[in-house]
Design an enzyme around this catalytic site. Structure first.
Site, PDB file in Angstrom:
ATOM      1  N   VAL A   3       0.838  -1.201   0.000  1.00 55.36           N
ATOM      2  CA  VAL A   3       0.000   0.000   0.000  1.00 55.36           C
ATOM      3  C   VAL A   3       0.872   1.249   0.000  1.00 55.36           C
ATOM      4  O   VAL A   3       0.626   2.198  -0.758  1.00 55.36           O
ATOM      5  CB  VAL A   3      -0.948   0.011   1.213  1.00 55.36           C
ATOM      6  CG1 VAL A   3      -1.700   1.342   1.301  1.00 55.36           C
ATOM      7  CG2 VAL A   3      -1.943  -1.139   1.124  1.00 55.36           C
ATOM      8  N   SER A  26      13.298   1.674   0.202  1.00 56.90           N
ATOM      9  CA  SER A  26      12.349   1.412  -0.871  1.00 56.90           C
ATOM     10  C   SER A  26      13.088   1.265  -2.198  1.00 56.90           C
ATOM     11  O   SER A  26      13.960   2.075  -2.532  1.00 56.90           O
ATOM     12  CB  SER A  26      11.344   2.568  -0.966  1.00 56.90           C
ATOM     13  OG  SER A  26      10.601   2.501  -2.165  1.00 56.90           O
ATOM     14  N   SER A  98      -7.900  -2.475  10.097  1.00 62.57           N
ATOM     15  CA  SER A  98      -8.301  -3.663   9.348  1.00 62.57           C
ATOM     16  C   SER A  98      -9.697  -4.106   9.767  1.00 62.57           C
ATOM     17  O   SER A  98     -10.101  -3.922  10.923  1.00 62.57           O
ATOM     18  CB  SER A  98      -7.312  -4.803   9.602  1.00 62.57           C
ATOM     19  OG  SER A  98      -7.783  -6.025   9.060  1.00 62.57           O
ATOM     20  N   TYR A 121      -3.459 -10.227  15.239  1.00 61.44           N
ATOM     21  CA  TYR A 121      -3.439  -9.103  14.308  1.00 61.44           C
ATOM     22  C   TYR A 121      -4.640  -8.194  14.543  1.00 61.44           C
ATOM     23  O   TYR A 121      -4.499  -6.972  14.723  1.00 61.44           O
ATOM     24  CB  TYR A 121      -3.432  -9.616  12.862  1.00 61.44           C
ATOM     25  CG  TYR A 121      -3.578  -8.523  11.834  1.00 61.44           C
ATOM     26  CD1 TYR A 121      -2.636  -7.505  11.742  1.00 61.44           C
ATOM     27  CD2 TYR A 121      -4.643  -8.516  10.941  1.00 61.44           C
ATOM     28  CE1 TYR A 121      -2.757  -6.500  10.794  1.00 61.44           C
ATOM     29  CE2 TYR A 121      -4.773  -7.521   9.987  1.00 61.44           C
ATOM     30  CZ  TYR A 121      -3.834  -6.509   9.921  1.00 61.44           C
ATOM     31  OH  TYR A 121      -3.960  -5.515   8.984  1.00 61.44           O
ATOM     32  N   LYS A 173      -5.365 -25.758 -11.573  1.00 67.03           N
ATOM     33  CA  LYS A 173      -5.333 -26.623 -10.396  1.00 67.03           C
ATOM     34  C   LYS A 173      -6.310 -26.160  -9.306  1.00 67.03           C
ATOM     35  O   LYS A 173      -6.315 -26.709  -8.209  1.00 67.03           O
ATOM     36  CB  LYS A 173      -3.923 -26.676  -9.823  1.00 67.03           C
ATOM     37  CG  LYS A 173      -2.898 -27.280 -10.778  1.00 67.03           C
ATOM     38  CD  LYS A 173      -1.509 -27.259 -10.164  1.00 67.03           C
ATOM     39  CE  LYS A 173      -0.489 -27.834 -11.142  1.00 67.03           C
ATOM     40  NZ  LYS A 173       0.888 -27.797 -10.565  1.00 67.03           N
ATOM     41  N   TYR A 188      -9.472  -3.028  -4.261  1.00 63.68           N
ATOM     42  CA  TYR A 188      -8.447  -2.889  -5.300  1.00 63.68           C
ATOM     43  C   TYR A 188      -7.551  -1.699  -4.979  1.00 63.68           C
ATOM     44  O   TYR A 188      -8.036  -0.602  -4.663  1.00 63.68           O
ATOM     45  CB  TYR A 188      -9.107  -2.724  -6.662  1.00 63.68           C
ATOM     46  CG  TYR A 188      -8.137  -2.454  -7.786  1.00 63.68           C
ATOM     47  CD1 TYR A 188      -7.072  -3.314  -8.028  1.00 63.68           C
ATOM     48  CD2 TYR A 188      -8.281  -1.337  -8.604  1.00 63.68           C
ATOM     49  CE1 TYR A 188      -6.175  -3.075  -9.052  1.00 63.68           C
ATOM     50  CE2 TYR A 188      -7.393  -1.084  -9.639  1.00 63.68           C
ATOM     51  CZ  TYR A 188      -6.339  -1.953  -9.858  1.00 63.68           C
ATOM     52  OH  TYR A 188      -5.445  -1.702 -10.874  1.00 63.68           O
ATOM     53  N   GLY A 190      -5.910   0.281  -6.749  1.00 59.30           N
ATOM     54  CA  GLY A 190      -6.134   1.454  -7.595  1.00 59.30           C
ATOM     55  C   GLY A 190      -7.298   2.302  -7.150  1.00 59.30           C
ATOM     56  O   GLY A 190      -7.417   3.474  -7.548  1.00 59.30           O
TER      57      GLY A 190
END
Length: 232
Positions: A3, A26, A98, A121, A173, A188, A190
């Site tokens: 992100v 980065s 989250s 988490y 598979k 997404y 974007g």
């Protein structure tokens, strides 16, 4: 992270300067990176600059065997960020929490849904939220806080569970378990990154959002769409 890298790409595209505080340099933005370990007060001291902080750092993998690792980053790291934000008089912080804070939530659970995390988490993400809300209450009109609870985020360059699903379908598979009518919430990248930027322009002092791209697709529909675009 996934992100953060996409957020920085978007910021560069619209000519907004930024700095990255992370454990490692980065690859896309080495010159903007400052090596910082938010778990250590000495490491983060005097490293936060500017007016707005995007707090994206978290331990979230399922293969962490020492639960203390979640607390070190997600809770203690957030405490250290709060301390630096207070010292530097940061005006706005945008935190990615989250939907894991809800645990096994019912369909269409909104921001008022019961908090029932089932793993470390989710537990530590909610503790971090509470720390930030406490800081916001303390600073009153001097600090704006946005908390976003996204569902699973996928997109180009991500190698998480959604990619693994695509890969299984592409390889031939993939085996459907059950009738395929269970729905999967997705976000997404974007779409998510522009939403993060939109939060900057908000006039509200405090906001809490769940984030998911609608409509939710059942696995049968989702699999058919993937097969169509992969021409299988």
């Amino acid at each position: 992270g996934f992100v953060g890298s996409n957020l920085c790409s978007y910021l560069r595209k619209i000519n907004i300067p930024f700095e990255i505080l992370d454990l490692k340099k980065s690859r896309r933005f080495p010159d903007e990176t400052r090596i910082v370990d938010i778990r250590k007060t000495s490491s983060i001291k005097n490293k936060i600059t500017g007016d707005i902080v995007f707090h994206l750092a978290a331990v979230h993998s399922d293969n962490i065997f020492n639960s203390n690792e979640y607390y070190k980053t997600n809770v203690e790291g957030t405490k250290n960020i709060i301390a630096e934000c207070e010292k530097k008089n940061i005006k706005r912080l945008i935190f990615t929490s989250s939907v894991a804070v809800y645990g096994f939530a019912d369909a269409e659970t909104n921001e008022d849904g019961p908090i029932k995390p089932f793993n470390e988490y989710g537990k530590t993400k909610f503790i971090a939220e509470e720390l930030l809300r406490c800081f916001h209450k303390k600073r009153k009109n001097k600090f704006s806080l946005t908390i976003i609870r996204p569902t699973v985020i996928f997109g180009e360059g991500n190698r998480g569970n959604v990619y693994n699903l695509f890969n299984q379908i592409a390889s031939g598979k993939f085996l459907m378990i059950g009738n395929g009518k269970n729905k999967k919430s997705l976000a997404y990248i974007g779409n998510f990154v522009p939403f993060l930027l939109k939060c900057i322009r908000s006039k509200s002092s405090y906001e809490l959002f769940n984030y998911v791209d609608k409509p939710d697709l059942d696995m049968n529909s989702f699999t058919l769409i993937v097969k169509k675009h992969l021409r299988l």
